[in-house]
Design a protein around this motif. Structure first.
Motif: not given
Ligand code: SAM
Length: 225
Positions: A5, A23, A46-48, A74-75, A91-93
Motif C-alpha cells: 500500500r 499522519g 504527526e498530531v499524536v 495538526d495536519g 495515507a491510511g485515513m
Molecule cells: N500514514 C501511515 C500509513 O499509511 O501507514 C499511518 C496511518 S495511521 C492509520 C493514521 C495516522 O494519522 C495516525 O498516526 C494519526 O495520529 C495521524 N493523524 C490523524 N489526524 C491527523 C492530523 N490532523 N494531523 C496529523 N496526523 C494525523
C-alpha cells in the motif's frame, strides 16, 4: 519492508521531490523515499504524541535525522514555507479526514504541485475537495493487500468537473475496471442491498424516504458499472 500500500503511494512521488507525509505514524514512507533517493528531503508530520515519538525513533534508527524532519503538528501546520514542500502524501485515513486536513490550512498548499492521497474509505470526499479547490486527477490506483482494498488518488494543479458517478467510483478507476475495483463495488452493492432490505419495513419518515432514494440511486450506479 514497506507495505504494498505505501509502496504504491511512493511510486507516484516524483524523483527529486521535497515531500511532507502527514499522519506519518512510524515515518516508514518518508524514510523509504530518502533511502530510495526519490525525495531529497522529507517532513513527517504527526498530531499524536505516541506516533510522533515512533517517527522520531525510526528516523534516528535509520540514520536519517538530516533528511527527515519529524514535527508534532495538526495536519498541514507541519509545513512551513521555508521547507519548500512540493509533494504531499497522506495515507491510511478515511477520505473525509484527508479532505478536512487539506481544507483546514489552504495556505500550506501554495507551493505544492502534487498530492498523493490514499483513503481507506470514502475516496469520494477527496475527489469532491479536489474539484472545488483547483486540483485535478493525474492518476488513480486500486489495490488489494491483506484482504483490504485501497485506493490511491494522485492530484496535480488543474480544473476538472466530475459527474456523481465519477466522484464515487473515480474517473480513471471506473474506466479501467481492475479486478480489485470490481470486487470492491460488488461488495458495496451487496451491502447497500442488505441495508435497503433492512429498512424496507421502517416507517416512512422524510429522512427514511431520502435514505432509500439515495441507496437506490447508488445501487443503480453500481449496477451500471
Ligand atoms: N500514514 C501511515 C500509513 O499509511 O501507514 C499511518 C496511518 S495511521 C492509520 C493514521 C495516522 O494519522 C495516525 O498516526 C494519526 O495520529 C495521524 N493523524 C490523524 N489526524 C491527523 C492530523 N490532523 N494531523 C496529523 N496526523 C494525523
Amino acid at each position: 519492508k514497506l507495505s504494498e500500500r505505501l509502496a504504491a503511494v511512493a511510486s507516484f512521488v516524483p524523483t527529486g521531490s521535497t515531500v511532507a507525509d502527514i499522519g506519518s505514524d512510524h515515518a516508514y514512507l518518508p524514510c523509504y523515499l530518502i533511502h530510495q533517493k526519490i525525495a531529497t528531503h522529507a517532513i513527517a508530520g504527526e498530531v499524536v504524541k505516541g506516533p510522533y515519538e515512533s517517527a522520531r525513533s525510526q528516523v534516528q534508527q535509520e540514520g536519517l535525522t538530516n533528511q527527515v524532519t519529524v514535527r508534532l503538528a495538526d495536519g498541514l501546520q507541519a509545513i512551513t514555507p521555508e521547507d519548500q514542500v512540493d509533494t504531499i502524501t497522506i495515507a491510511g485515513m478515511g477520505g473525509p479526514l484527508i479532505a478536512s486536513i487539506l481544507a483546514k490550512t489552504p495556505s500550506a498548499l501554495t507551493n505544492v504541485t502534487r498530492l498523493i492521497l490514499q483513503p481507506n474509505i470514502h475516496a469520494r470526499a477527496i475527489r469532491e475537495w479536489a474539484m472545488h479547490n483547483g486540483f485535478a486527477i493525474l492518476d488513480e490506483m486500486i489495490m488489494e493487500e491483506d484482504d483490504k482494498i485501497y485506493e490511491v488518488i494522485v492530484l496535480q494543479r488543474g480544473e476538472m468537473t466530475l459527474t456523481e458517478k465519477q466522484l464515487l467510483f473515480g474517473p480513471l478507476l471506473s474506466e479501467r475496471k481492475a479486478p480489485a475495483f470490481i470486487k470492491k463495488w460488488q461488495g458495496e452493492l451487496a451491502q447497500w442491498h442488505k441495508i435497503l432490505e433492512a429498512i424496507a419495513q421502517a416507517e416512512n419518515t422524510t429522512a427514511m424516504i431520502e435514505k432509500r432514494k439515495e441507496l437506490q440511486y447508488k445501487i443503480e450506479m453500481a449496477e451500471a458499472i
